[in-house]
Write an enzyme that holds these catalytic residues in place. Structure first.
Site, short mmCIF file in Angstrom:
data_model
loop_
_atom_site.label_atom_id
_atom_site.label_comp_id
_atom_site.label_asym_id
_atom_site.label_seq_id
_atom_site.Cartn_x
_atom_site.Cartn_y
_atom_site.Cartn_z
N GLU A 52 0.85 -0.81 -0.37
CA GLU A 52 -0.19 0.07 -0.12
C GLU A 52 0.80 1.40 0.50
OE1 GLU A 52 -3.75 -1.86 1.40
OE2 GLU A 52 -3.36 -0.82 2.96
N HIS A 145 -4.29 3.18 4.97
CA HIS A 145 -4.23 1.86 4.09
C HIS A 145 -4.49 2.97 2.57
CE1 HIS A 145 -3.63 -0.99 7.22
NE2 HIS A 145 -4.13 -0.31 7.76
N GLU A 209 -8.27 4.73 4.95
CA GLU A 209 -8.74 3.88 3.48
C GLU A 209 -8.03 5.35 2.83
OE1 GLU A 209 -8.14 0.93 2.69
OE2 GLU A 209 -8.15 -0.78 4.45
ZN ZN Z 1 -3.55 -2.33 3.80
#
Ligand code: ZN
Length: 331
Positions: A52, A145, A209
């Site tokens: 990531e 992330h 995220e």
């Molecule tokens: Zn992740």
């Protein structure tokens, strides 16, 4: 701090021109303490999943700007690059998904991730324990992330289980300023890194995220500009001066159910690349676990984190439903 004569080794430390102390605790672990620290203890972590890349580039650039004097640190900050071994091989992990190994779950095995998760817990503990004892301090942790798949809501944050505690308007507003207006409530204990910081250290902590995974150098960093700007503000300013809380900015999802793979013949009944937060009509067959069929039960029920290839007994799919914000206890 001049150019190092050799690569730094864990245990090395030094001081920047402005008096900020830099301690290199381990590979990917940098503890920075300004000469006159503010009242926040901030952890910015990335690469708990090694592929990531965008958050790694964000953290790298922040460290570079701090070391070169371009970004003046005001708050104690622990920069934590989670899984360097997985980064080296360009994979999510070497042997095991590290974001299932916190709150002691690392004791159940001896893969590189089990070992690293145990070490990371000790660094987080050390960082929070070493904070100045000078009155009320705020513990913050943003675990950054990027997702494997597309998402109907590109950016979202997981708000870990609060054990009945209220949700914080200040944190929702900060995340919204980062461009993260979609929140997924996690209403049970988990073994994620952010829940560990909440539960074991009383931090305000989130899994954030920020978009879809791309290889190094292929990230469009303009998509992360708001988050980058806010994290830099957070660590370089005394106060954030956030705008007033505005309920209309936020979309909240609650987990409706967890679907586990219990049989060899488990399959998902939609294409492998379907986006997170995709909504299916009521009655749609989502998954078949050999003889058990899972259909959409609720209007507005959406799928998230589908993965039919998980080990037997693990989560293959979550479904979520939108929750009106006025149903949350907010402070
Ligand atoms: Zn992740």
């Amino acid at each position: 701090m001049g150019a190092p004569a050799s690569w730094p080794e864990p245990g090395d430390s030094g001081e920047l021109d402005d008096g900020t102390r830099v301690e290199f605790w381990d590979y990917g672990v940098f503890a920075l303490t300004p000469a006159q620290p503010g009242s926040k203890d901030v952890i910015l972590s990335c690469a708990i999943h090694g592929n990531e890349t965008a958050p790694i580039e964000m953290v790298r650039d922040m460290l570079h700007d701090i070391f070169s004097g371009k970004l003046q640190l005001r708050q104690r900050t622990l920069f934590l690059i989670g899984n360097p071994q997985a980064i080296m091989i360009g994979k999510r992990f070497v042997d095991y998904n590290m974001n299932r190994l916190f709150s002691g779950a690392h004791k159940s095995g001896d893969t590189p991730e089990h070992k690293r998760a145990a070490d990371i817990e000790s660094y987080v503990t050390k960082f929070y324990n070493e904070a100045p004892a000078d009155g009320k301090r705020q513990r913050l942790h943003y675990d950054l992330h990027t997702a494997i798949r597309d998402s109907a809501y590109e950016k979202f944050a997981v708000y870990p289980f609060t054990h009945g505690g209220p949700y914080k308007k200040e944190q929702l507003t900060f995340l919204a300023e980062c461009g993260v207006t979609t929140i997924l409530l996690n209403q049970a204990p988990t073994t994620t890194f952010s829940y560990y910081s909440v539960r074991s250290h009383g931090a305000d902590a989130f899994t954030v995220e920020l978009g879809k995974v791309r290889p190094f150098g292929e990230n469009d960093m303009s998509r992360f500009a708001d988050a980058d700007r806010m994290f830099r503000k957070l660590i370089s300013q005394d106060q954030l001066d956030l705008p007033a809380f505005d309920a209309t900015r936020h979309t909240i999802f609650d987990v409706y159910r967890t679907i586990n793979r219990t049989q060899q013949g488990f399959r998902l009944n939609f294409p492998g690349d379907v986006a997170n937060f995709t909504e299916f009509e009521q009655g749609y067959l989502l998954a078949v676990d050999e003889s058990v069929e899972y259909h959409v039960e609720q209007p507005g029920e959406r799928i998230i984190f589908p993965n039919a290839d998980v080990a037997i007994g693990q989560r293959a799919l979550l479904t979520v439903v939108e929750l009106p914000l006025d149903q949350l206890e907010l402070v």
